[in-house]
Design a protein around this motif. Structure first.
Motif, PDB file in Angstrom:
ATOM      1  N   PHE A 140       0.858  -1.185   0.000  1.00 26.91           N
ATOM      2  CA  PHE A 140       0.000   0.000   0.000  1.00 26.91           C
ATOM      3  C   PHE A 140       0.896   1.238   0.000  1.00 26.91           C
ATOM      4  N   ASP A 141       0.655   2.108  -0.966  1.00 25.30           N
ATOM      5  CA  ASP A 141       1.442   3.328  -1.126  1.00 25.30           C
ATOM      6  C   ASP A 141       0.824   4.447  -0.277  1.00 25.30           C
ATOM      7  N   PRO A 142       1.474   4.888   0.808  1.00 28.34           N
ATOM      8  CA  PRO A 142       0.850   5.894   1.692  1.00 28.34           C
ATOM      9  C   PRO A 142       0.398   7.167   0.979  1.00 28.34           C
ATOM     10  N   PRO A 143       1.208   7.786   0.091  1.00 29.65           N
ATOM     11  CA  PRO A 143       0.718   9.012  -0.565  1.00 29.65           C
ATOM     12  C   PRO A 143      -0.523   8.777  -1.427  1.00 29.65           C
ATOM     13  N   GLU A 144      -0.657   7.582  -1.942  1.00 30.17           N
ATOM     14  CA  GLU A 144      -1.797   7.275  -2.819  1.00 30.17           C
ATOM     15  C   GLU A 144      -3.120   7.299  -2.052  1.00 30.17           C
ATOM     16  N   HIS A 145      -3.085   6.902  -0.773  1.00 29.19           N
ATOM     17  CA  HIS A 145      -4.332   6.751  -0.013  1.00 29.19           C
ATOM     18  C   HIS A 145      -4.532   7.856   1.019  1.00 29.19           C
ATOM     19  N   GLY A 146      -3.481   8.557   1.384  1.00 29.48           N
ATOM     20  CA  GLY A 146      -3.617   9.657   2.329  1.00 29.48           C
ATOM     21  C   GLY A 146      -4.260   9.237   3.631  1.00 29.48           C
ATOM     22  N   ALA A 147      -5.295   9.991   4.035  1.00 34.39           N
ATOM     23  CA  ALA A 147      -5.961   9.738   5.311  1.00 34.39           C
ATOM     24  C   ALA A 147      -6.737   8.423   5.317  1.00 34.39           C
ATOM     25  N   GLN A 148      -7.011   7.857   4.140  1.00 33.82           N
ATOM     26  CA  GLN A 148      -7.766   6.606   4.060  1.00 33.82           C
ATOM     27  C   GLN A 148      -6.871   5.364   4.149  1.00 33.82           C
ATOM     28  N   SER A 169      -3.960  -9.642  -6.708  1.00 36.15           N
ATOM     29  CA  SER A 169      -3.980  -8.488  -7.613  1.00 36.15           C
ATOM     30  C   SER A 169      -5.178  -7.585  -7.360  1.00 36.15           C
ATOM     31  N   GLU A 170      -6.149  -8.088  -6.606  1.00 33.07           N
ATOM     32  CA  GLU A 170      -7.339  -7.293  -6.301  1.00 33.07           C
ATOM     33  C   GLU A 170      -7.106  -6.351  -5.122  1.00 33.07           C
ATOM     34  N   PHE A 171      -5.947  -6.464  -4.488  1.00 38.27           N
ATOM     35  CA  PHE A 171      -5.683  -5.692  -3.274  1.00 38.27           C
ATOM     36  C   PHE A 171      -4.422  -4.840  -3.451  1.00 38.27           C
ATOM     37  N   GLY A 172      -4.399  -3.726  -2.719  1.00 37.11           N
ATOM     38  CA  GLY A 172      -3.187  -2.933  -2.667  1.00 37.11           C
ATOM     39  C   GLY A 172      -2.877  -2.167  -3.937  1.00 37.11           C
ATOM     40  N   ASP A 173      -1.616  -1.758  -4.056  1.00 40.15           N
ATOM     41  CA  ASP A 173      -1.165  -0.917  -5.152  1.00 40.15           C
ATOM     42  C   ASP A 173      -0.053  -1.611  -5.940  1.00 40.15           C
ATOM     43  N   ALA A 174       0.102  -1.174  -7.180  1.00 39.55           N
ATOM     44  CA  ALA A 174       1.147  -1.742  -8.034  1.00 39.55           C
ATOM     45  C   ALA A 174       2.525  -1.362  -7.498  1.00 39.55           C
ATOM     46  N   THR A 175       3.455  -2.288  -7.620  1.00 40.23           N
ATOM     47  CA  THR A 175       4.821  -2.052  -7.138  1.00 40.23           C
ATOM     48  C   THR A 175       5.787  -2.977  -7.867  1.00 40.23           C
ATOM     49  N   SER A 215       7.760  -0.951   5.589  1.00 44.65           N
ATOM     50  CA  SER A 215       9.032  -1.187   4.909  1.00 44.65           C
ATOM     51  C   SER A 215       9.660   0.149   4.547  1.00 44.65           C
ATOM     52  N   ALA A 216      10.761   0.102   3.818  1.00 45.19           N
ATOM     53  CA  ALA A 216      11.389   1.336   3.362  1.00 45.19           C
ATOM     54  C   ALA A 216      10.545   2.053   2.309  1.00 45.19           C
ATOM     55  N   TYR A 217       9.485   1.408   1.818  1.00 43.95           N
ATOM     56  CA  TYR A 217       8.710   1.954   0.699  1.00 43.95           C
ATOM     57  C   TYR A 217       7.275   2.301   1.062  1.00 43.95           C
ATOM     58  N   GLY A 218       6.756   1.737   2.132  1.00 36.49           N
ATOM     59  CA  GLY A 218       5.371   1.993   2.486  1.00 36.49           C
ATOM     60  C   GLY A 218       4.855   0.957   3.459  1.00 36.49           C
ATOM     61  N   GLU A 219       3.570   0.619   3.342  1.00 34.26           N
ATOM     62  CA  GLU A 219       2.935  -0.322   4.256  1.00 34.26           C
ATOM     63  C   GLU A 219       2.551  -1.603   3.511  1.00 34.26           C
ATOM     64  N   HIS A 220       2.533  -2.725   4.260  1.00 34.54           N
ATOM     65  CA  HIS A 220       2.254  -4.025   3.654  1.00 34.54           C
ATOM     66  C   HIS A 220       1.395  -4.850   4.609  1.00 34.54           C
TER      67      HIS A 220
END
Length: 287
Positions: A140-148, A169-175, A215-220
Motif C-alpha cells: 500500500f502506497d501511503p501518498p496514494e491513499h492519504g488519510a484513508q 492483484s485485487e488488493f493494494g497498489d502496483a509495485t 518497509s522502506a517503501y510503504g505499508e504491507h
C-alpha cells in the motif's frame, strides 16, 4: 574455586604480576604511577581531531570515550617505559602500547571442551545458519491513499483473513517489489524491503495474514508460509569459530584486567575547556 585455580589464564596473570614486581625490585626504577592531567587544551585537541575526521563536534559520550582512550594510552605508555620497552623501538608510544597489551593477552591456552560447550550454549544464535521461510505481501502506497490508508489496509486485511487464498492483484497498489519470496533469510528480505521489515517477519507467526508492516517503501500486509525448522548447531560444526571467539574473549578480558590494575596506580585529573570551545576550534579549521 578449584576450577579457577586450574585456569591457565589465572596462572599467567599471577606470573605477569610477579614479573612486574621482580623487575621493579631489581631495576631500581621508580614507580611510574602518579597523576595524569587531561587539561583543557588536550581535550580541545582531541575534539578537533574528531571534528576533522567526522565533520562535527563529538557528543558528550564520544568525548568521554576520547578522554578514556587518551588516559589508557598514557597509562600503558608510562608502564611500558618503566619496563624499558621504549629503548629498542623508534615508534615509541604506539609500539609501547602494543607491547603492553600483548603482555595482557596471555598465550593461546588450551580451552577445555566444557568451556567450548558452555560458550556455544550461551551464544547459539551467533553460529546458527539463517532461518528460511516463504512469504507473500500486498503493498500500500501511503501518498496514494492519504488519510484513508489505515481504513483500506484494515479492509483488505479483513478480506484476506476471511479468504486467505484470494487473488492478490485485487488488493493494494502496483509495485516493482516482489509479491512473494521463497526460501529466503532475513538478509534476503532486508535487501529488498529494509531491515525493519525483515525483523518484523522474522518474529511473526506463519499461516495467516497480518499487518500493517512498514518497509522502506510503504505499508504491507503479509502472510508467512512454510518455515524451515533448523536443527541446533553442534560444536563439531562450528568448533573453529567457537574456539576463536572464546580465545578472543579471554584475551580481551586479560588485557582489560591488566589495564585496570595499572590504571588504579594513577590519579586522573580532567580539566574541561570552557563552553563553546569545541565549536570555536572547529569553526577555525579549514574545510
Amino acid at each position: 574455586m578449584r576450577r579457577w585455580f586450574k585456569e591457565p589464564l589465572l596462572h599467567f596473570a599471577v606470573l605477569g604480576v610477579g614479573l612486574f614486581v621482580l623487575y621493579r625490585l631489581t631495576s631500581g626504577q621508580a614507580d611510574p604511577g602518579g597523576e595524569i592531567v587531561v587539561d583543557a587544551p588536550r581535550i580541545v585537541a582531541l575534539a578537533e581531531q574528531f571534528g576533522r575526521t567526522w565533520g562535527r563536534p563529538p557528543t558528550t559520550t564520544e568525548l568521554d570515550g576520547l578522554i578514556d582512550s587518551y588516559v589508557r594510552d598514557e597509562v600503558l605508555y608510562r608502564e611500558g617505559v618503566a619496563l624499558g620497552l621504549d629503548r629498542d623501538d623508534p615508534v615509541i608510544r604506539s609500539r609501547v602500547r602494543l607491547k603492553m597489551e600483548i603482555l595482557g593477552e596471555g598465550p593461546d591456552a588450551v580451552v577445555p571442551e566444557a568451556d567450548l560447550d558452555a560458550w556455544l550454549a550461551a551464544n547459539a544464535a551467533r553460529y546458527a545458519p539463517p532461518a528460511r521461510y516463504d512469504f507473500q505481501q500486498v503493498y500500500f502506497d501511503p501518498p496514494e491513499h492519504g488519510a484513508q490508508l489505515e481504513a483500506r489496509i484494515a479492509a483488505a486485511l479483513r478480506d484476506l483473513q476471511t479468504s486467505p487464498d484470494s487473488d492478490l492483484s485485487e488488493f493494494g497498489d502496483a509495485t516493482l517489489l516482489p509479491g512473494a519470496m521463497s526460501a529466503v533469510g532475513d538478509a534476503d528480505v532486508a535487501s529488498q524491503f529494509g531491515a525493519d521489515f525483515a525483523a518484523a517477519l522474522a518474529a511473526a507467526p506463519s499461516g495467516h495474514w497480518f499487518g500493517p508492516v512498514t518497509s522502506a517503501y510503504g505499508e504491507h500486509i503479509v502472510r508467512i508460509g512454510a518455515r524451515e525448522e533448523l536443527e541446533p548447531v553442534t560444536l563439531a560444526e562450528v568448533r573453529d569459530e567457537v574456539l576463536r571467539d572464546v580465545r578472543y574473549a579471554r584475551s580481551q578480558a586479560a588485557s582489560d584486567a591488566l589495564y585496570e590494575s595499572l590504571r588504579a596506580r594513577y590519579t586522573v585529573r580532567i580539566e574541561k575547556p570552557a563552553d563553546g570551545a569545541f565549536d570555536a576550534a572547529l569553526a577555525s579549521e579549514p574545510r
